[in-house]
Design an enzyme around this catalytic site. Structure first.
Site, PDB file in Angstrom:
ATOM      1  N   LYS A  55      -2.282  -1.693  -3.930  1.00 32.45           N
ATOM      2  CA  LYS A  55      -3.224  -0.445  -3.858  1.00 32.45           C
ATOM      3  C   LYS A  55      -2.173   0.784  -3.767  1.00 32.45           C
ATOM      4  O   LYS A  55      -1.015   0.799  -3.169  1.00 32.45           O
ATOM      5  CB  LYS A  55      -3.743  -0.493  -2.612  1.00 32.45           C
ATOM      6  CG  LYS A  55      -4.776   0.925  -2.312  1.00 32.45           C
ATOM      7  CD  LYS A  55      -5.239   0.500  -0.825  1.00 32.45           C
ATOM      8  CE  LYS A  55      -6.083   1.883  -0.815  1.00 32.45           C
ATOM      9  NZ  LYS A  55      -6.559   2.016   0.368  1.00 32.45           N
ATOM     10  N   LYS A  89       0.960  -1.088   0.098  1.00 31.42           N
ATOM     11  CA  LYS A  89       0.075  -0.086   0.155  1.00 31.42           C
ATOM     12  C   LYS A  89       0.755   1.290  -0.158  1.00 31.42           C
ATOM     13  O   LYS A  89       1.659   1.546   0.844  1.00 31.42           O
ATOM     14  CB  LYS A  89      -0.828   0.047   1.360  1.00 31.42           C
ATOM     15  CG  LYS A  89      -1.782   1.106   1.369  1.00 31.42           C
ATOM     16  CD  LYS A  89      -2.950   1.156   2.249  1.00 31.42           C
ATOM     17  CE  LYS A  89      -3.729   2.424   2.275  1.00 31.42           C
ATOM     18  NZ  LYS A  89      -4.562   2.367   3.429  1.00 31.42           N
TER      19      LYS A  89
HETATM   20  C1  PBG Z   1      -7.770   3.395   5.273  1.00 35.59           C
HETATM   21  C2  PBG Z   1      -8.156   3.250   3.900  1.00 35.59           C
HETATM   22  C3  PBG Z   1      -7.885   4.226   2.851  1.00 35.59           C
HETATM   23  C4  PBG Z   1      -8.233   3.628   1.644  1.00 35.59           C
HETATM   24  C5  PBG Z   1      -8.363   2.297   1.923  1.00 35.59           C
HETATM   25  N1  PBG Z   1      -8.615   2.089   3.411  1.00 35.59           N
HETATM   26  C6  PBG Z   1      -7.254   5.505   2.791  1.00 35.59           C
HETATM   27  C7  PBG Z   1      -5.959   5.944   3.226  1.00 35.59           C
HETATM   28  O1  PBG Z   1      -5.011   5.050   3.274  1.00 35.59           O
HETATM   29  O2  PBG Z   1      -5.722   7.372   3.258  1.00 35.59           O
HETATM   30  C8  PBG Z   1      -8.283   4.242   0.298  1.00 35.59           C
HETATM   31  C9  PBG Z   1      -9.316   3.578  -0.647  1.00 35.59           C
HETATM   32  C10 PBG Z   1      -9.602   4.489  -2.058  1.00 35.59           C
HETATM   33  O3  PBG Z   1      -8.852   5.501  -2.161  1.00 35.59           O
HETATM   34  O4  PBG Z   1     -10.436   4.151  -2.860  1.00 35.59           O
HETATM   35  N2  PBG Z   1      -6.334   3.464   5.660  1.00 35.59           N
END
Ligand code: PBG
Length: 327
Positions: A247, A194
């Site tokens: 992601k 991520k």
């Molecule tokens: C929580 C989380 C996020 C997303 C999924 N889980 C936001 C972030 O990390 O700021 C992002 C999902 C998206 O942008 O569709 N930590």
């Protein structure tokens, strides 16, 4: 001219193209992310994500009806709590918003596979994914809270938990707690790769989870790094992750490919909020063909090696796939 190899022969008609097509989108690939909030009879559209809503629980159940009718196998739940505090208590409250949503979903649609996002950022008043001391995001004290959160989701009936916080050691902490409490059957889908991405902007509006100071670069990965993503993934697998999320997806096709090649576990590509917003904005202007762009982007993730697609386009994609079936 004497040309032996003519690849165009196998592109001559839609029939032969269908026959030799290498990758396919299937409704079974789809995981639909949904946002739940307190209140009643409310469905508030996220302004930067047309077609995506924050649902009160009653409306959420109605919306699930459509998800199930389309044959989408799974949802991924995010919560907007009643109130926030410095330790994100709403995340692990027995009757928190996500816990209640899970109970309702499983009660109404026992076959639907309910996955929960495990993180603190939607529940902390500072908007970070961990607890804080003097401006620093603390790793180890956060692990206990993440494990508590995952456990509360499992107790409510979640089929799978998906930690998205990017603290070191969270998969091990969650696995250990779930096993100890009798939930060794609940899989962990780890957001292993991520990245600290600009593509999460619209999500933070949807979830009200923008950090109130600083950014997430001390815990989410630096976008230029690929080898580091392999390290994160290897660690999560060692700690017990059953599936891996990459992601964002669109700008990270190489990471999807490398993850699948190297580890072979099921990989989910998260087609995030910013990717969705770009498509919606351009299509509202009439600048692109939304269906073609969405299908092409999603199949590129499959071609790269993804097994599952977490996407806000899931309902549309399922409808399009059904239409094609009937042609
Ligand atoms: C929580 C989380 C996020 C997303 C999924 N889980 C936001 C972030 O990390 O700021 C992002 C999902 C998206 O942008 O569709 N930590």
């Amino acid at each position: 001219m004497e040309l032996k190899r003519r690849p165009r022969r196998l592109r001559a008609s839609e029939t032969i193209r269908r026959m030799v097509r290498e990758n396919h989108l299937r409704i079974d690939d789809l995981i639909y992310p949904m946002f739940v909030m307190p209140g009643q009879k409310q469905r508030v559209e996220v302004s930067s994500m047309p077609g995506v809503y924050n649902f009160s629980l009653d409306e959420f159940v109605i919306a699930l009806g459509e998800v199930v009718k389309l044959g989408i196998p799974a949802v991924l739940l995010f919560g907007l709590p009643e109130s926030k505090d410095s330790v994100g208590s709403g995340a692990y409250h027995e009757h928190g918003i996500v816990q209640e949503a899970v109970r309702l979903a499983k009660q109404h649609y026992p076959e639907l596979y309910v996955i929960t996002d495990v993180c603190l950022c939607e529940y902390t008043d500072h908007g970070h994914c961990g607890i804080i001391d003097q401006g620093r995001i603390l790793n180890d004290p956060t692990l206990d809270l993440l494990a508590k959160t995952a456990l509360s989701h499992a107790r409510a009936g979640a089929d799978m938990v998906a930690p998205s916080d990017m603290m070191d050691g969270r998969v091990a902490a969650i696995r250990e707690t779930l096993d100890r409490e009798g939930y060794s059957h609940v899989p962990i889908m780890a957001y292993s790769a991520k990245f600290a991405s600009g593509f999460y902007g619209p999500f933070r509006e949807a979830a009200g989870s923008a950090p109130q100071f600083g950014d997430r670069r001390t815990y989410q990965m630096d976008p230029p790094n690929g080898n580091e993503a392999m390290l994160e993934t290897a660690l999560d697998i060692e700690e017990g992750a059953d599936l891996i999320i990459v992601k964002p997806a669109l700008a990270f096709g190489d990471i999807i490919y490398r993850t699948k090649e190297r580890f072979g576990l099921p990989v989910a590509a998260y087609n995030v909020s910013g990717e969705y917003a770009m498509v919606k904005a351009a299509s509202a202007q009439g600048w692109i063909d939304e269906k073609r762009i969405v299908m092409e982007a999603l199949v590129s993730m499959k071609r790269a090696g993804a097994d599952l697609l977490i996407t806000y386009h899931a309902l549309d994609v399922a409808r399009w796939l059904k239409e094609e079936e009937h042609l």
